[in-house]
Design an enzyme around this catalytic site. Structure first.
Site, mmCIF file in Angstrom:
data_model
loop_
_atom_site.group_PDB
_atom_site.id
_atom_site.type_symbol
_atom_site.label_atom_id
_atom_site.label_comp_id
_atom_site.label_asym_id
_atom_site.label_seq_id
_atom_site.Cartn_x
_atom_site.Cartn_y
_atom_site.Cartn_z
ATOM 1 N N ASP A 1 0.538 10.233 4.224
ATOM 2 C CA ASP A 1 1.089 11.089 5.255
ATOM 3 C C ASP A 1 -0.010 11.982 5.800
ATOM 4 O O ASP A 1 -0.267 13.064 5.304
ATOM 5 C CB ASP A 1 2.220 11.929 4.657
ATOM 6 N N CYS B 1 40.737 35.088 -10.379
ATOM 7 C CA CYS B 1 41.819 35.801 -11.066
ATOM 8 C C CYS B 1 42.407 36.922 -10.213
ATOM 9 O O CYS B 1 43.304 37.629 -10.655
ATOM 10 C CB CYS B 1 41.306 36.363 -12.378
ATOM 11 N N GLU C 1 0.839 -1.197 0.000
ATOM 12 C CA GLU C 1 0.000 0.000 0.000
ATOM 13 C C GLU C 1 0.873 1.245 0.000
ATOM 14 O O GLU C 1 2.043 1.194 0.367
ATOM 15 C CB GLU C 1 -0.867 -0.006 1.277
ATOM 16 N N LYS D 1 1.995 4.595 1.725
ATOM 17 C CA LYS D 1 1.980 5.097 3.096
ATOM 18 C C LYS D 1 1.548 6.553 3.035
ATOM 19 O O LYS D 1 2.307 7.420 2.606
ATOM 20 C CB LYS D 1 3.364 4.975 3.722
ATOM 21 N N CYS E 1 37.616 36.791 -17.041
ATOM 22 C CA CYS E 1 37.789 35.847 -15.935
ATOM 23 C C CYS E 1 37.094 34.516 -16.181
ATOM 24 O O CYS E 1 37.689 33.455 -16.097
ATOM 25 C CB CYS E 1 37.289 36.479 -14.646
ATOM 26 N N CYS F 1 38.663 38.747 -6.711
ATOM 27 C CA CYS F 1 38.054 37.574 -7.342
ATOM 28 C C CYS F 1 38.810 36.302 -6.941
ATOM 29 O O CYS F 1 40.036 36.265 -7.028
ATOM 30 C CB CYS F 1 38.080 37.740 -8.855
ATOM 31 N N LYS G 1 10.353 3.339 3.284
ATOM 32 C CA LYS G 1 10.202 4.779 3.056
ATOM 33 C C LYS G 1 10.869 5.238 1.755
ATOM 34 O O LYS G 1 11.849 4.652 1.312
ATOM 35 C CB LYS G 1 10.824 5.562 4.234
ATOM 36 N N CYS H 1 33.231 40.294 -10.761
ATOM 37 C CA CYS H 1 34.674 40.402 -10.969
ATOM 38 C C CYS H 1 34.896 41.404 -12.092
ATOM 39 O O CYS H 1 34.239 41.346 -13.126
ATOM 40 C CB CYS H 1 35.242 39.033 -11.359
ATOM 41 N N TYR I 1 -8.778 7.498 3.744
ATOM 42 C CA TYR I 1 -8.540 6.227 3.048
ATOM 43 C C TYR I 1 -8.349 5.116 4.081
ATOM 44 O O TYR I 1 -7.598 5.274 5.044
ATOM 45 C CB TYR I 1 -7.281 6.316 2.191
HETATM 46 S S1 IVH Z 1 -0.897 -0.003 8.678
HETATM 47 C C1 IVH Z 1 0.355 -1.534 12.798
HETATM 48 N N1 IVH Z 1 -1.027 1.120 6.346
HETATM 49 O O1 IVH Z 1 1.581 5.124 9.270
HETATM 50 C C2 IVH Z 1 0.125 -0.226 12.206
HETATM 51 N N2 IVH Z 1 -0.447 2.466 8.185
HETATM 52 O O2 IVH Z 1 3.942 4.833 11.021
HETATM 53 C C3 IVH Z 1 -0.984 -0.322 11.232
HETATM 54 N N3 IVH Z 1 -0.075 4.810 7.610
HETATM 55 O O3 IVH Z 1 -0.004 5.384 12.314
HETATM 56 C C4 IVH Z 1 -0.882 0.719 10.249
HETATM 57 N N4 IVH Z 1 -0.517 4.626 5.487
HETATM 58 O O4 IVH Z 1 -1.340 6.147 10.336
HETATM 59 C C5 IVH Z 1 -0.772 1.302 7.634
HETATM 60 N N5 IVH Z 1 -1.227 1.963 4.217
HETATM 61 C C6 IVH Z 1 -0.971 2.155 5.500
HETATM 62 C C7 IVH Z 1 -0.640 3.407 6.027
HETATM 63 C C8 IVH Z 1 -0.366 3.523 7.379
HETATM 64 C C9 IVH Z 1 -0.186 5.452 6.447
HETATM 65 C C10 IVH Z 1 0.283 5.461 8.883
HETATM 66 C C11 IVH Z 1 -0.582 5.045 10.016
HETATM 67 C C12 IVH Z 1 0.316 4.726 11.154
HETATM 68 C C13 IVH Z 1 1.640 5.195 10.654
HETATM 69 C C14 IVH Z 1 2.702 4.298 11.205
#
Ligand code: IVH
Length: 701
Positions: free
Chosen positions: A124, A446, A120, A122, A466, A443, A349, A461, A251
């Protein structure tokens, strides 16, 4: 850092700075610096504490785990802990992770190569857990410290992506995602009469973030620091009207279904694969990330990571990596949890775009129009996945705006493939040794006067040539007759100069691949090749080295003469004017030119820098294999059949002889090949001995 006291001070300063930013972020809901920059500071602290554990205190940020819920919301105890994730940064970390998984399961699965994954993005944002009872949303909570979060139901209800009641999937839909008739009935029962928990991420899209900030700016309101902050700040505040205005998104990344009203931990009784959680979430009316996908092995996981990292700018939301989850839920129970997180999930990451480092020096770069611009020389640091050593500073106004001094710790940013820039100075980390940055009055290339361009922030300069002269000097160093560095032609050199990466020949040798990769003409491979080419020629023959310096009047031949006569760079540095004048073929002008070059302060500094940057100048004596032709001077004219002119010269020198370009009374032999030129006539006139190719070959046999 030299002594322990300095280290202790640095640790204290780092702790204070980190705590300040943590407080701003977690308690005040505002962040002044990016996560990546804060991580970078924590990392420095962690490393120092590892080497000097005696300085670890219980209140160090490295000793802290989890966060605390705010008092202003009702507390919400989670059905099962909301855990954190372990982070991997490199492919190697991921392979080690899989190896650990196999080991824990006694390798029984590796033989069958059975671990598959669901991958998946991640997101933010801010984690949230939603609880539906009898199909209705009854509570939504933040993560808090993992066990107890904040009840933010009212705020979460403003998010349109969160269904207030669950959609009822048909039996057919459920069958399609792998459930049996009996399981389908069970699931439908739970949706109607039991508990459904959906966990996921509250985010603010980049589009909303930009629109809101535009609006806030117009209205003179405080702008949001970043989308993540926009999301977190909106959820954790008391007025849900404000939350609604923020147009947040949600999501899902995990589901749990339990029949009874008491909330119990996942037992894997409903789902067999994690993938099914996502599919069911969709059927129940939640949003799931469409990029997420099944990966049949770790290679596919790694490919997914690389693809998504390349693609991340195009996503509608901020994403800082991927999350790889073992797909088979029966393995989740076996693999279990260690410390803060589950073994069966790993966050892989993307390379952070910000990092902190120190500014070691400021170099001044002369541009095409003579303007000189400052470039920061950095303590090498990893940012955006590569190591960099330079950052642009633009001009003196920028330095003033940043408040930058030499020795400062700074936040560096490398977003996408562009030259890194200093975005912020952290003045609280100063120890008093920092130095003011001054525009040089002469400079750096030079030594001509530097003047301020009228009405502008730029300095220039005053020597109009130069830039061009410097480019020629740099190109000469890399050219065939001198160092002969492949891939370092005049175009590339000009680009390096323009970007502020190189101003004298010693600068070539501190370049890193990370410095080059962002540049237009470079792909990953060519960056790697150039660094390799430079590295391979760090040991330089004395004659090539002298020729490469581009000393006035010193061509290839004279460089060889100098090398032969003095044998080592040290001897040349020590030599007096008379010593140079004594060299055969050297007139007094040439002798003076060489002497002056080596006695110029600027040039002496350059030699020191070259040495510091790893250049080793080899002594020359070794090239002479015998003294057979010692004291004899040759002049070559016309072409020979069996040897090129360069080969003939090398041969003469190997045997201790000299080669000169012009015939005089002191010449011992003129070697006349096919179509000899005027030198032949001159030799005849002066009565110098003329030999043909055959006689020459005999002589050098
Ligand atoms: S699984 C056991 N899936 O990342 C933890 N977390 O650093 C279960 N996060 O607090 C989380 N996208 O808020 C999971 N696809 C994803 C995620 C995700 C973002 C966040 C989540 C968690 C943090 C952990």
């Amino acid at each position: 850092m030299e002594n322990k006291n300095d280290i202790k001070n640095r640790i204290e300063k780092l702790k204070k700075e980190i705590n300040y930013h943590r407080h701003s972020y977690h308690v005040l809901d505002k962040s002044e610096i990016s996560d990546a920059a804060l991580d970078s500071l924590k990392n420095e602290l962690f490393k120092l504490e590892q080497v000097y554990p005696e300085f670890i205190t219980p209140d160090s940020p490295t000793q802290r785990v989890g966060g605390k819920p705010l008092d202003k919301f009702k507390k919400a105890r989670h059905s099962s802990p909301m855990m954190s994730l372990f982070d991997a940064f490199r492919e190697e970390d991921m392979r080690d992770w899989e190896e650990r998984l196999y080991r824990i399961m006694n390798y029984e699965l590796r033989i069958k190569n059975k671990i598959d994954y669901y991958c998946e993005l991640k997101l933010d944002g801010l984690a949230a857990a939603l609880i539906y009872k009898n199909g209705l949303l009854v509570r939504g909570a933040t993560r808090g410290d993992g066990k107890v979060g904040e009840d933010v139901t009212r705020n979460l209800k403003t998010i349109e992506a969160i269904p207030l009641s669950l959609r009822e999937p048909s039996e057919n839909e459920l069958k399609k995602i792998g459930f049996s008739a009996k399981e389908c009935e069970n699931i439908r029962q739970i949706i109607l009469n039991g508990n459904v928990e959906a966990r996921g991420e509250v985010i603010m899209t980049k589009k909303v973030f930009n629109e809101l900030n535009k609006k806030y700016k117009k209205e003179g309101r405080a702008e949001l620091a970043n989308p993540r902050n926009g999301a977190a700040g909106s959820i954790r505040q008391l007025d849900s009207i404000l939350t609604a205005e923020r147009r947040l998104d949600f999501y899902v990344y995990g589901m749990n279904l339990t029949p009874s009203l008491s909330l119990v931990r996942r037992g894997g009784e409903v789902f067999k694969k994690h993938e099914q959680e996502h599919e069911l979430a969709k059927l129940l009316g939640f949003k799931v990330v469409k990029e997420n996908r099944y990966c049949k092995n770790l290679d596919e996981v790694i490919k997914f990571h690389h693809t998504q990292e390349k693609n991340k700018e195009k996503l509608g939301f901020e994403c800082d990596g991927i999350v790889a989850k073992v797909n088979d839920l029966s393995l989740w129970l076996r693999l279990g949890v260690v410390g803060k997180g589950p073994r069966y999930i790993m966050a892989y990451k993307f390379a952070a775009e910000q990092a902190t480092t120190k500014v070691k020096e400021v170099n001044w770069q002369v541009g095409r129009t003579g303007t000189i611009t400052p470039v920061a020389l950095l303590k090498p640091v990893q940012v955006g996945g590569v190591t960099v050593t330079h950052a642009t500073l633009h001009n003196m106004d920028e330095i003033k705006r940043l408040g930058l001094k030499i020795g400062d710790t700074v936040i560096l940013e490398r977003a996408g493939d562009v030259i890194p820039k200093v975005v912020e100075v952290l003045p609280k980390l100063r120890d008093g040794s920092e130095k003011k940055i001054l525009v040089p009055s002469n400079c750096p290339m030079c030594e001509s006067k530097v003047e301020r361009v009228e009405g502008e922030v730029a300095f220039r300069c005053t020597n109009k040539n130069c830039y061009a002269v410097n480019l020629r000097r740099l190109s000469h160093w890399a050219s065939k007759g001198a160092l002969d560095i492949e891939g370092l032609g005049p175009k590339i050199i000009e680009q390096l100069v323009k970007e502020g990466l190189v101003s004298d020949i010693s600068d070539f040798y501190i370049l890193t691949e990370g410095d080059l990769k962002p540049l237009e003409r470079f792909a990953d491979k060519s960056a790697e090749n150039l660094i390799k080419a430079l590295d391979e020629k760090k040991e330089i023959d004395l004659d090539k080295f002298i020729y490469g310096l581009g000393i006035r009047h010193v061509g290839e031949e004279s460089a060889i003469d100098l090398a032969k006569k003095f044998g080592s760079l040290d001897n040349i540095k020590k030599a007096g004017l008379k010593d140079f004048e004594k060299i055969y073929d050297f007139g007094s002008v040439m002798a003076k030119s060489v002497f002056d070059w080596f006695h110029d302060e600027h040039n002496q500094g350059l030699l020191k820098k070259l040495e510091k940057n790893g250049i080793v100048v080899k002594s020359q004596k070794s090239k002479v294999k015998s003294q057979k032709l010692s004291g004899k001077t040759f002049v070559l004219t016309g072409s020979m059949n069996s040897l090129t002119r360069d080969e003939a010269k090398a041969k003469i020198r190997e045997l201790g002889g000299d080669v000169s370009s012009s015939v005089s009374k002191k010449t011992d032999y003129v070697v006349a090949g096919v179509d000899p030129g005027s030198k032949y006539e001159k030799a005849k006139k002066l009565g110098v001995k003329v030999i043909n190719e055959e006689e020459f070959l005999e002589l050098i046999k």
